[in-house]
Write a protein that holds these residues in place. Sequence first.
Motif, PDB file in Angstrom:
ATOM      1  N   GLN A 283       5.380   7.634  -3.984  1.00  0.00           N
ATOM      2  CA  GLN A 283       6.025   6.369  -3.633  1.00  0.00           C
ATOM      3  C   GLN A 283       6.230   6.222  -2.132  1.00  0.00           C
ATOM      4  O   GLN A 283       7.212   5.632  -1.698  1.00  0.00           O
ATOM      5  CB  GLN A 283       7.380   6.245  -4.346  1.00  0.00           C
ATOM      6  N   THR A 284       5.314   6.720  -1.329  1.00  0.00           N
ATOM      7  CA  THR A 284       5.443   6.597   0.116  1.00  0.00           C
ATOM      8  C   THR A 284       4.793   5.294   0.554  1.00  0.00           C
ATOM      9  O   THR A 284       3.567   5.156   0.503  1.00  0.00           O
ATOM     10  CB  THR A 284       4.768   7.793   0.830  1.00  0.00           C
ATOM     11  N   LEU A 285       5.616   4.351   0.965  1.00  0.00           N
ATOM     12  CA  LEU A 285       5.103   3.047   1.396  1.00  0.00           C
ATOM     13  C   LEU A 285       4.384   3.205   2.731  1.00  0.00           C
ATOM     14  O   LEU A 285       4.950   3.699   3.704  1.00  0.00           O
ATOM     15  CB  LEU A 285       6.246   2.037   1.531  1.00  0.00           C
ATOM     16  N   MET A 286       3.126   2.789   2.776  1.00  0.00           N
ATOM     17  CA  MET A 286       2.339   2.859   4.005  1.00  0.00           C
ATOM     18  C   MET A 286       2.512   1.581   4.822  1.00  0.00           C
ATOM     19  O   MET A 286       2.777   1.624   6.008  1.00  0.00           O
ATOM     20  CB  MET A 286       0.866   3.088   3.678  1.00  0.00           C
TER      21      MET A 286
ATOM     22  N   PHE B  49       0.851  -1.188   0.000  1.00  0.00           N
ATOM     23  CA  PHE B  49       0.000   0.000   0.000  1.00  0.00           C
ATOM     24  C   PHE B  49       0.890   1.243   0.000  1.00  0.00           C
ATOM     25  O   PHE B  49       1.783   1.355   0.841  1.00  0.00           O
ATOM     26  CB  PHE B  49      -0.906   0.033   1.232  1.00  0.00           C
ATOM     27  N   TYR B  50       0.612   2.144  -0.931  1.00  0.00           N
ATOM     28  CA  TYR B  50       1.392   3.369  -1.073  1.00  0.00           C
ATOM     29  C   TYR B  50       0.484   4.591  -1.038  1.00  0.00           C
ATOM     30  O   TYR B  50      -0.664   4.526  -1.455  1.00  0.00           O
ATOM     31  CB  TYR B  50       2.138   3.392  -2.421  1.00  0.00           C
ATOM     32  N   MET B  51       1.053   5.697  -0.588  1.00  0.00           N
ATOM     33  CA  MET B  51       0.465   7.008  -0.781  1.00  0.00           C
ATOM     34  C   MET B  51       1.268   7.637  -1.901  1.00  0.00           C
ATOM     35  O   MET B  51       2.507   7.591  -1.868  1.00  0.00           O
ATOM     36  CB  MET B  51       0.562   7.841   0.504  1.00  0.00           C
TER      37      MET B  51
ATOM     38  N   GLY C  46      -5.237 -12.677 -10.224  1.00  0.00           N
ATOM     39  CA  GLY C  46      -6.543 -12.573  -9.588  1.00  0.00           C
ATOM     40  C   GLY C  46      -6.548 -11.962  -8.202  1.00  0.00           C
ATOM     41  O   GLY C  46      -7.567 -11.958  -7.524  1.00  0.00           O
ATOM     42  N   LYS C  47      -5.407 -11.409  -7.767  1.00  0.00           N
ATOM     43  CA  LYS C  47      -5.287 -10.803  -6.435  1.00  0.00           C
ATOM     44  C   LYS C  47      -4.744  -9.378  -6.569  1.00  0.00           C
ATOM     45  O   LYS C  47      -3.987  -9.077  -7.489  1.00  0.00           O
ATOM     46  CB  LYS C  47      -4.332 -11.606  -5.534  1.00  0.00           C
ATOM     47  N   ILE C  48      -5.088  -8.540  -5.614  1.00  0.00           N
ATOM     48  CA  ILE C  48      -4.574  -7.180  -5.600  1.00  0.00           C
ATOM     49  C   ILE C  48      -3.163  -7.207  -5.037  1.00  0.00           C
ATOM     50  O   ILE C  48      -2.951  -7.617  -3.897  1.00  0.00           O
ATOM     51  CB  ILE C  48      -5.487  -6.251  -4.777  1.00  0.00           C
ATOM     52  N   LYS C  49      -2.213  -6.787  -5.836  1.00  0.00           N
ATOM     53  CA  LYS C  49      -0.796  -6.841  -5.492  1.00  0.00           C
ATOM     54  C   LYS C  49      -0.279  -5.492  -4.976  1.00  0.00           C
ATOM     55  O   LYS C  49       0.586  -5.448  -4.110  1.00  0.00           O
ATOM     56  CB  LYS C  49      -0.003  -7.277  -6.725  1.00  0.00           C
ATOM     57  N   LYS C  50      -0.816  -4.420  -5.522  1.00  0.00           N
ATOM     58  CA  LYS C  50      -0.338  -3.090  -5.142  1.00  0.00           C
ATOM     59  C   LYS C  50      -1.509  -2.099  -5.175  1.00  0.00           C
ATOM     60  O   LYS C  50      -2.314  -2.125  -6.095  1.00  0.00           O
ATOM     61  CB  LYS C  50       0.750  -2.635  -6.118  1.00  0.00           C
ATOM     62  N   VAL C  51      -1.550  -1.244  -4.146  1.00  0.00           N
ATOM     63  CA  VAL C  51      -2.573  -0.211  -4.055  1.00  0.00           C
ATOM     64  C   VAL C  51      -1.859   1.131  -3.888  1.00  0.00           C
ATOM     65  O   VAL C  51      -0.950   1.235  -3.067  1.00  0.00           O
ATOM     66  CB  VAL C  51      -3.523  -0.452  -2.862  1.00  0.00           C
ATOM     67  N   VAL C  52      -2.287   2.117  -4.666  1.00  0.00           N
ATOM     68  CA  VAL C  52      -1.739   3.466  -4.516  1.00  0.00           C
ATOM     69  C   VAL C  52      -2.909   4.411  -4.303  1.00  0.00           C
ATOM     70  O   VAL C  52      -3.835   4.448  -5.109  1.00  0.00           O
ATOM     71  CB  VAL C  52      -0.929   3.908  -5.749  1.00  0.00           C
ATOM     72  N   PHE C  53      -2.859   5.167  -3.192  1.00  0.00           N
ATOM     73  CA  PHE C  53      -3.868   6.167  -2.886  1.00  0.00           C
ATOM     74  C   PHE C  53      -3.368   7.527  -3.352  1.00  0.00           C
ATOM     75  O   PHE C  53      -2.233   7.903  -3.085  1.00  0.00           O
ATOM     76  CB  PHE C  53      -4.160   6.242  -1.384  1.00  0.00           C
ATOM     77  N   PHE C  54      -4.237   8.266  -4.048  1.00  0.00           N
ATOM     78  CA  PHE C  54      -3.939   9.628  -4.493  1.00  0.00           C
ATOM     79  C   PHE C  54      -4.850  10.552  -3.693  1.00  0.00           C
ATOM     80  O   PHE C  54      -6.058  10.450  -3.800  1.00  0.00           O
ATOM     81  CB  PHE C  54      -4.234   9.801  -5.983  1.00  0.00           C
TER      82      PHE C  54
END
Length: 152
Positions: A74-77, A69-71, A143-151
Amino acid sequence: MKYLLILIGLVYSVIGSANPALDEQASDYQLAKTEQELAAEAVVDKLILAYNAQNIRKFIELYAEDVEFYMYPQTLMFTGKEKLIERYGLMFKKMHCLKATSIKRITHGSIVIDHETSEICSKEAGVVDKRSEFVTSYQIENGKIKKVVFFR
């Protein structure tokens, strides 16, 4: 003035014929989504349903074990399902309602970018006391969520 209008008309016709986005009828190719895109969208649709139902088990099933999970940019949460359960499990238990809605979506290959709204009832069921709007990017692998980026 007459020559200016003719020049504008000529420029527009050249641009219009060179740019399919300006064509009134997009081709079937431009509108059709690939199987990969449809599958990626299906994962995100299931995620929204599980979130809205506050079903942590179904929600977690949609993520890869090593999800990141990132903000933006490239800020890793956090990484991993354990941290995901810590963050969302508590929220699912405490909130009286959660509702996410995708209001605009762009899909390219295995990437789904949603413009979303979120409503939360923290004090009383049916009484929304927090609304927010954000953009989220989901990268789907196997079929799986590997990476999420929040803007935000």
